[in-house]
Write an enzyme that holds these catalytic residues in place. Structure first.
Site, short mmCIF file in Angstrom:
data_model
loop_
_atom_site.label_atom_id
_atom_site.label_comp_id
_atom_site.label_asym_id
_atom_site.label_seq_id
_atom_site.Cartn_x
_atom_site.Cartn_y
_atom_site.Cartn_z
N ASP A 240 0.71 -1.12 -0.02
CA ASP A 240 -0.11 0.06 -0.19
C ASP A 240 1.03 1.35 -0.19
O ASP A 240 2.04 1.20 0.04
CB ASP A 240 -0.87 0.01 1.28
N HIS B 125 1.70 -8.66 -4.33
CA HIS B 125 0.49 -7.54 -3.67
C HIS B 125 1.38 -6.33 -3.58
O HIS B 125 1.83 -6.19 -2.25
CB HIS B 125 0.09 -8.02 -2.38
N GLU C 9 2.34 -10.34 -0.41
CA GLU C 9 2.59 -8.95 -0.11
C GLU C 9 4.12 -8.78 -0.04
O GLU C 9 4.67 -9.62 0.40
CB GLU C 9 1.90 -8.14 0.97
N ASP D 238 1.03 -17.33 -5.51
CA ASP D 238 1.29 -16.14 -6.26
C ASP D 238 0.40 -15.52 -7.17
O ASP D 238 0.08 -15.60 -8.34
CB ASP D 238 2.44 -16.53 -7.36
#
Length: 586
Positions: free
Chosen positions: A203, A516, A567, A558
């Protein structure tokens, strides 16, 4: 003087699907095809689990054969087209972490530099691998360059980023003080500037607590392996200066951390994020308001520890960064005083904030971490007295358990300031942890010092933090078995595991393609940004993905949806950087 780097052309970057050289020498670029195997040569269902990059000549070389208890093997030279070693599989037993019955192939006696592959008597082949004196250099450089790729508040020009070039996003020059962080002099809605820093993970948030262990670990890598880093170039915008590029990269994050301290009272904001996680967009396409959220004791103590450590680390570079060492010292002291005045200000997620918490209610280890660094910086006995009074156990560190980092610094840089008996007591705690790992390794059919409780969110970082502790133990009390166990853990992350993946993007014959990580998902470029270690196998299944196995060491997917196994995070890459540098430099 840093090495000069010959940059791969944009065309080469676009066509290379296995490895993108983000630094290193021209020799590294020219030989990259010898390090990494074409995917087509290796069956994704290969029963041979092996470090897919290769080995240093002097290190142990072990591969795992799944679900076979007997048979023979050969090692085939790709250079001479001849068999150079043969032997029998060594039955090892069942590994409950994967549900496999396995055998081992030990070819440690092979030390000749070259390109090889293993082959079993039933025709199964391993991925090609190399034996080379510089086998870890490229993956190390990429793992460190990953921090450049995760920089906030700047564009990444093609000159430095190749096909992963992107526009600037999140300038963070108009950050709003959240109501949870309001004070008399900075009421809710106050606008402050806090640019730079690294995006924390997949993020776009920036979190002080997780930056603590990440930044410290990278600084420790520099201070432990200074000569190694003086000879490396990361090919980043700052590479032309006279500062090792690892310190240039770290400073990008330190600049942001400084802005997270309230100059009015020394307190430190816990994080800088939007109210909610953003969608899968590039940084320049997200424009939601960003906030600094709550001051916390954990943030202040991580900040104090890192700033104190950085003050020492940058003291030799005052000509390039004038006044920074002193600034870091004063910032560390102010944060410490705030934490002592607010010793139980634990982070409480506000109702309107849904981004990562990094909440921690046990703060004695953070107090110990900061006290150790401040003792080494100021030489004031009161800090050491506090460290000892806290009496925190030395365990494998993570973002919520940082006492070990205090021990690492005291043992590495404080010997002349400690009583011999005290120094020996600290040393013994690290050695005991390392010995425990050796016992775990002997009991593992994979010959890995990994147990069930290690397979948590970010299990690959657990493996690397264990390897880091083993290398530090080996520095203090040299024992070949400590290094051997660290090598085994590096092998695990690079392919000697039940999933068949080399977990670092861009490296090995089978590496993650769908991490991710928002820029890797949204940039329209097929290969993911290179150099990131995926979180790794674990069967907590915190997301809604469907996993291929219930076994903790085989439960990996994956897929972008798998934030619980796929992630990336800055605190996961940091021990990888340290371990690769340690194995290569020592």
């Amino acid at each position: 003087m840093k090495q000069q780097v010959v940059l791969l052309t944009v065309a080469a970057l676009a066509t290379s699907t296995m490895l993108i050289s983000c630094g290193g020498s021209n020799r590294d670029v020219a030989s990259s095809e010898k390090i990494l195997a074409p995917t087509s040569q290796v069956s994704p269902e290969s029963v041979i689990h092996i470090n897919q990059l290769g080995f240093l000549p002097q290190d142990n070389k072990v591969a795992v054969v799944a679900n076979r208890q007997q048979g023979s093997f050969i090692v085939f030279s790709e250079d001479t087209q001849q068999v150079v070693l043969s032997g029998e599989l060594s039955s090892s037993g069942e590994w409950p972490m994967s549900g496999e019955n396995v055998s081992l192939v030990d070819f440690s006696s092979l030390r000749q530099v070259g390109n090889y592959r293993l082959e079993l008597d039933d025709g199964n082949q391993s991925s090609p691998f190399v034996i080379r004196q510089d086998v870890y250099n490229q993956v190390h450089d990429a793992s460190l360059k990953a921090y450049y790729f995760n920089r906030a508040s700047t564009d990444l020009p093609e000159q430095y980023a190749g096909q992963w070039a992107r526009a600037a996003g999140h300038p963070d020059d108009k950050v709003m003080v959240h109501s949870s962080a309001a004070s008399t002099k900075r009421p809710a809605g106050t606008i402050i500037s806090a640019p730079k820093g690294w995006y924390d993970a997949g993020d776009y948030g920036k979190y002080v607590v997780n930056s603590g262990i990440s930044t410290y670990t990278l600084l420790l890598a520099y201070r432990h392996f200074t000569e190694f880093y003086q000879a490396r170039s990361g090919h980043i915008p700052e590479s032309s200066d006279q500062v090792p590029d690892i310190l240039n990269e770290i400073k990008w994050n330190l600049d942001w951390l400084q802005a997270m301290q309230d100059p009015n009272d020394g307190g430190v904001y816990h994080k800088l994020t939007t109210l909610n996680f953003t969608g899968n967009f590039m940084p320049e396409d997200t424009h939601e308001q960003r906030y600094v959220v709550q001051k916390s004791t954990a943030a202040a103590l991580n900040f104090a520890a890192v700033m104190a450590f950085a003050s020492q680390g940058y003291a030799d570079f005052d000509e390039v960064y004038p006044g920074k060492s002193e600034e870091y010292q004063q910032a560390a002291l102010a944060a410490w005083h705030w934490a002592k005045a607010n010793p139980e200000q634990t982070y409480q997620q506000p109702q309107d904030v849904k981004t990562g918490g990094y909440g921690d209610k046990h703060l004695a280890d953070e107090f110990a971490f900061a006290a150790a660094q401040l003792f080494l910086l100021t030489k004031e006995q009161t800090y050491l007295d506090e460290f000892n009074a806290l009496s925190q156990p030395l365990t494998v560190p993570n973002w919520g358990s940082t006492a070990a980092l205090g021990y690492y610094s005291l043992l590495s840089f404080g010997k002349s300031q400690l009583e011999p008996a005290l120094y020996e007591r600290y040393s013994q705690q690290i050695v005991e942890q390392a010995q425990l790992m050796l016992e775990q390794q002997v009991q593992s059919a994979y010959q890995l010092p990994l147990i069930e409780s290690d397979f948590v969110w970010g299990s690959n970082a657990v493996a690397m933090n264990k390897a880091m502790l083993l290398l530090i133990a080996n520095q203090l009390k040299p024992q070949q078995e400590f290094r051997d166990a660290a090598v085994a853990l590096a092998d695990y992350v690079l392919g000697r595991n039940p999933t068949g993946y080399a977990y670092v993007t861009g490296f090995g014959s089978k590496s993650p393609q769908h991490i991710h990580h928002r820029p890797s998902e949204a940039d329209g470029v097929v290969p993911p940004v290179p150099g990131f270690v995926a979180g790794g196998a674990q069967n907590g299944w915190q997301d809604k993905c469907v996993y291929p196995s219930k076994y903790p060491a085989a439960s990996y997917l994956d897929d972008f949806c798998s934030y619980s196994t796929n992630e990336i995070a800055i605190n996961w890459n940091a021990p990888l950087v340290y371990v690769l540098a340690g194995l290569q430099a020592e």
